[in-house]
Design a protein around this motif. Structure first.
Motif, PDB file in Angstrom:
ATOM      1  N   ASP A 184      45.356  28.214  37.130  1.00  0.00           N
ATOM      2  CA  ASP A 184      44.092  28.016  36.428  1.00  0.00           C
ATOM      3  C   ASP A 184      43.036  27.638  37.462  1.00  0.00           C
ATOM      4  OD1 ASP A 184      42.023  27.501  34.730  1.00  0.00           O
ATOM      5  OD2 ASP A 184      43.018  25.928  33.586  1.00  0.00           O
ATOM      6  N   VAL A 185      42.049  28.526  37.628  1.00  0.00           N
ATOM      7  CA  VAL A 185      40.965  28.286  38.575  1.00  0.00           C
ATOM      8  C   VAL A 185      39.899  27.426  37.909  1.00  0.00           C
ATOM      9  CG1 VAL A 185      39.218  29.343  40.046  1.00  0.00           C
ATOM     10  CG2 VAL A 185      41.403  30.509  39.655  1.00  0.00           C
ATOM     11  N   GLN A 186      39.435  26.419  38.610  1.00  0.00           N
ATOM     12  CA  GLN A 186      38.338  25.616  38.077  1.00  0.00           C
ATOM     13  C   GLN A 186      37.097  26.489  37.961  1.00  0.00           C
ATOM     14  OE1 GLN A 186      36.402  22.948  40.740  1.00  0.00           O
ATOM     15  NE2 GLN A 186      36.004  21.421  39.166  1.00  0.00           N
ATOM     16  N   GLY A 187      36.465  26.461  36.798  1.00  0.00           N
ATOM     17  CA  GLY A 187      35.268  27.250  36.566  1.00  0.00           C
ATOM     18  C   GLY A 187      35.590  28.564  35.890  1.00  0.00           C
ATOM     19  N   LYS A 188      34.533  29.356  35.658  1.00  0.00           N
ATOM     20  CA  LYS A 188      34.673  30.631  34.977  1.00  0.00           C
ATOM     21  C   LYS A 188      33.772  31.655  35.638  1.00  0.00           C
ATOM     22  CE  LYS A 188      35.541  28.406  30.498  1.00  0.00           C
ATOM     23  NZ  LYS A 188      36.980  28.680  30.552  1.00  0.00           N
ATOM     24  N   GLY A 189      33.758  32.850  35.076  1.00  0.00           N
ATOM     25  CA  GLY A 189      32.879  33.893  35.557  1.00  0.00           C
ATOM     26  C   GLY A 189      33.405  34.595  36.787  1.00  0.00           C
ATOM     27  N   LEU A 190      32.513  35.347  37.435  1.00  0.00           N
ATOM     28  CA  LEU A 190      32.918  36.176  38.563  1.00  0.00           C
ATOM     29  C   LEU A 190      33.416  35.351  39.746  1.00  0.00           C
ATOM     30  CD1 LEU A 190      30.105  38.874  38.467  1.00  0.00           C
ATOM     31  CD2 LEU A 190      32.477  39.094  37.715  1.00  0.00           C
TER      32      LEU A 190
ATOM     33  N   ASP B  37      42.057  32.090  34.614  1.00  0.00           N
ATOM     34  CA  ASP B  37      43.511  31.976  34.550  1.00  0.00           C
ATOM     35  C   ASP B  37      44.151  33.177  35.249  1.00  0.00           C
ATOM     36  OD1 ASP B  37      43.003  29.745  33.124  1.00  0.00           O
ATOM     37  OD2 ASP B  37      43.915  30.419  31.253  1.00  0.00           O
ATOM     38  N   LEU B  38      45.309  32.949  35.860  1.00  0.00           N
ATOM     39  CA  LEU B  38      45.983  34.013  36.607  1.00  0.00           C
ATOM     40  C   LEU B  38      47.483  33.921  36.407  1.00  0.00           C
ATOM     41  CD1 LEU B  38      47.309  32.625  39.500  1.00  0.00           C
ATOM     42  CD2 LEU B  38      44.860  32.252  39.824  1.00  0.00           C
ATOM     43  N   TYR B  39      48.144  35.058  36.577  1.00  0.00           N
ATOM     44  CA  TYR B  39      49.605  35.102  36.461  1.00  0.00           C
ATOM     45  C   TYR B  39      50.108  36.337  37.183  1.00  0.00           C
ATOM     46  CZ  TYR B  39      48.151  38.218  32.699  1.00  0.00           C
ATOM     47  OH  TYR B  39      47.528  39.207  31.986  1.00  0.00           O
TER      48      TYR B  39
ATOM     49  N   ALA C 241      39.363  30.273  50.829  1.00  0.00           N
ATOM     50  CA  ALA C 241      38.459  30.862  49.829  1.00  0.00           C
ATOM     51  C   ALA C 241      37.603  29.826  49.122  1.00  0.00           C
ATOM     52  CB  ALA C 241      39.272  31.649  48.793  1.00  0.00           C
ATOM     53  N   LEU C 242      38.093  28.587  49.021  1.00  0.00           N
ATOM     54  CA  LEU C 242      37.396  27.583  48.231  1.00  0.00           C
ATOM     55  C   LEU C 242      36.685  26.572  49.126  1.00  0.00           C
ATOM     56  CD1 LEU C 242      40.118  26.920  45.515  1.00  0.00           C
ATOM     57  CD2 LEU C 242      38.028  28.247  45.267  1.00  0.00           C
ATOM     58  N   SER C 243      35.640  26.002  48.586  1.00  0.00           N
ATOM     59  CA  SER C 243      34.891  24.988  49.309  1.00  0.00           C
ATOM     60  C   SER C 243      34.448  23.918  48.331  1.00  0.00           C
ATOM     61  CB  SER C 243      33.664  25.605  50.002  1.00  0.00           C
ATOM     62  OG  SER C 243      32.792  26.202  49.053  1.00  0.00           O
ATOM     63  N   GLY C 244      34.036  22.774  48.857  1.00  0.00           N
ATOM     64  CA  GLY C 244      33.593  21.686  47.995  1.00  0.00           C
ATOM     65  C   GLY C 244      34.748  21.111  47.203  1.00  0.00           C
ATOM     66  N   GLU C 245      34.532  20.920  45.891  1.00  0.00           N
ATOM     67  CA  GLU C 245      35.552  20.326  45.032  1.00  0.00           C
ATOM     68  C   GLU C 245      36.221  21.374  44.148  1.00  0.00           C
ATOM     69  OE1 GLU C 245      33.727  17.181  42.881  1.00  0.00           O
ATOM     70  OE2 GLU C 245      33.419  15.920  44.648  1.00  0.00           O
ATOM     71  N   LYS C 246      36.118  22.641  44.497  1.00  0.00           N
ATOM     72  CA  LYS C 246      36.777  23.696  43.742  1.00  0.00           C
ATOM     73  C   LYS C 246      38.272  23.667  44.021  1.00  0.00           C
ATOM     74  CE  LYS C 246      32.979  25.483  42.012  1.00  0.00           C
ATOM     75  NZ  LYS C 246      32.708  25.503  40.563  1.00  0.00           N
ATOM     76  N   PHE C 247      39.067  24.004  43.022  1.00  0.00           N
ATOM     77  CA  PHE C 247      40.515  23.988  43.208  1.00  0.00           C
ATOM     78  C   PHE C 247      41.190  24.892  42.195  1.00  0.00           C
ATOM     79  CE2 PHE C 247      39.440  20.495  40.358  1.00  0.00           C
ATOM     80  CZ  PHE C 247      40.300  20.706  39.290  1.00  0.00           C
ATOM     81  N   VAL C 248      42.491  25.090  42.392  1.00  0.00           N
ATOM     82  CA  VAL C 248      43.316  25.903  41.506  1.00  0.00           C
ATOM     83  C   VAL C 248      44.612  25.156  41.241  1.00  0.00           C
ATOM     84  CG1 VAL C 248      44.482  28.116  41.171  1.00  0.00           C
ATOM     85  CG2 VAL C 248      42.383  28.015  42.535  1.00  0.00           C
TER      86      VAL C 248
END
Length: 381
Positions: free
Chosen positions: A186-192, A169-171, A229-236
């Motif tokens: 809200d970025v799909q996924g978690k971690g680094l 999550d970002l703001y 920055a994103l590839s595949g099915e990643k999204f924000v």
């Protein structure tokens, strides 16, 4: 600004002997001594025929699981002394049983010390990684200003990942020459990996929010950065908003939950965009982004921007968190206290750790206050 980053487990504190945060519970600390005391009592009461002497090794065995190597060595020395004393008392050193029991205690003590050393190293490494992760998130989600233009702001971030305390999550809040511009996403996924994506999106927004005169231009720059920055099915998913000094907010919605707007009379609404656009990072062609739409927002009003970790939080029956029914919790004159009341109610609703990160950004339009550049005539470009 009083930024709250919460997780399912407490953070902070000095490293204990075990290498982690906090201290070993007293029950686990006393357990090795209790086992040895029980063996001693039963052995002296029932006699050597019971054959409990090798069980003295349970003392250093349990100490190696929960304590440091020094404590394990101390417990091992006590276990060896106890084994010798009971062996002499039972007359077991006149035969092999006494020496085999002593060998068992010494062997288990050595194994316990080795296990304790290895565990401490792993816990120290994990603590270092966790500290780096926490610093990274603090740098990424830097404190937002308590006030910006005629807005008062408060933010809450509740992480569902206790181990790393890192989420996607970002703001951000930026006071630009044309008004206050904010983003929540809200970025799909978690971690680094999610943190890296969030950093790209926030970096693009921070530059564009101050440089660009039109809100759509801000969104396009953020969109291009996310696409790279994103590839595949990643999204924000995200909402980018602009609030001017004369009131009114203009929003761009990239597939994100609609904000909750609270009026002075206590009513609440969730202004939907005229049409939902694709999230950031999916390679949407230029000119096919979200349509800007205006939301009435003036003195005395509040706007709550949030991620889906709030509205998708469920209780034990599977019921989603009823955000609209909890709008009365934001009545406190202090926006930080009001947002904390809402956050507390959210956690109580789930009756346990959240299953997803939950970020909330509260904007209050205050009056009177300093003025700044206005939105002027509505220009979608």
């Amino acid at each position: 600004m009083k930024r709250r980053i919460r997780s399912a487990a407490p953070s902070g504190g000095a490293l204990s002997e075990t290498g982690g945060h906090g201290r070993t519970p007293p029950v686990l600390t006393a357990l090795p001594y209790v086992f040895m005391a029980v063996v001693a009592v039963v052995d002296t009461t029932a006699g050597a025929s019971v054959g409990l002497l090798p069980l003295v090794s349970l003392g250093p065995a349990f100490s190696g699981l929960v304590g440091g190597w020094r404590r394990t060595a101390l417990v091992g020395v006590l276990a060896v002394a106890l084994c010798c004393a009971l062996g002499i008392y039972d007359g077991l050193f006149e035969e092999r049983r006494g020496f085999s029991a002593l060998a068992s205690v010494i062997g288990v003590t050595a194994a316990g010390i080795i296990a304790a050393v290895m565990r401490q190293r792993r816990e120290t490494e994990f603590a270092n990684v966790r500290s780096i992760a926490e610093v990274a998130q603090r740098v990424l989600l830097r404190p937002v200003p308590r006030s910006a233009g005629r807005l008062r702001t408060a933010v809450s971030y509740t992480s569902a990942v206790a181990e790393a305390r890192i989420g996607g999550d970002l703001y951000e809040v930026v006071a630009s020459p044309v008004g206050v511009r904010v983003i929540i996403g809200d970025v799909q996924g978690k971690g680094l990996e999610a943190v890296e994506t969030a950093a790209v999106v926030l970096g693009a927004f921070r530059e564009a929010a101050y440089d660009e005169t039109g809100l759509s231009a801000v969104g396009e720059r953020v969109q291009r950065a996310a696409d790279r920055a994103l590839s595949g099915e990643k999204f924000v998913t995200a909402i980018i908003a602009e609030i001017g000094g004369e009131g009114g907010a203009v929003l761009l919605n990239y597939g994100h939950p609609a904000p909750m707007v609270l009026r002075q009379d206590g009513s609440a609404c969730f202004p939907e965009p005229p049409q939902y656009a694709m999230p950031l990072g999916l390679g949407v062609p230029a000119g096919e982004g979200p349509v800007p739409y205006r939301v009435p927002f003036g003195p005395g009003d509040q706007m709550l921007l949030y991620t889906d970790g709030v509205t998708e939080a469920r209780d034990h029956t599977g019921t989603f968190y009823p955000l609209g029914q909890r709008s009365h919790l934001l009545k406190d004159p202090d926006p930080e206290a009001a947002l904390e009341a809402l956050r507390t109610d959210l956690v109580q609703h789930t009756e346990g750790p959240l299953h997803d990160d939950a970020a909330m950004l509260l904007l209050r339009f205050r009056d009177p206050g300093p003025t700044f550049g206005t939105l002027g005539p509505f220009d979608p470009s």
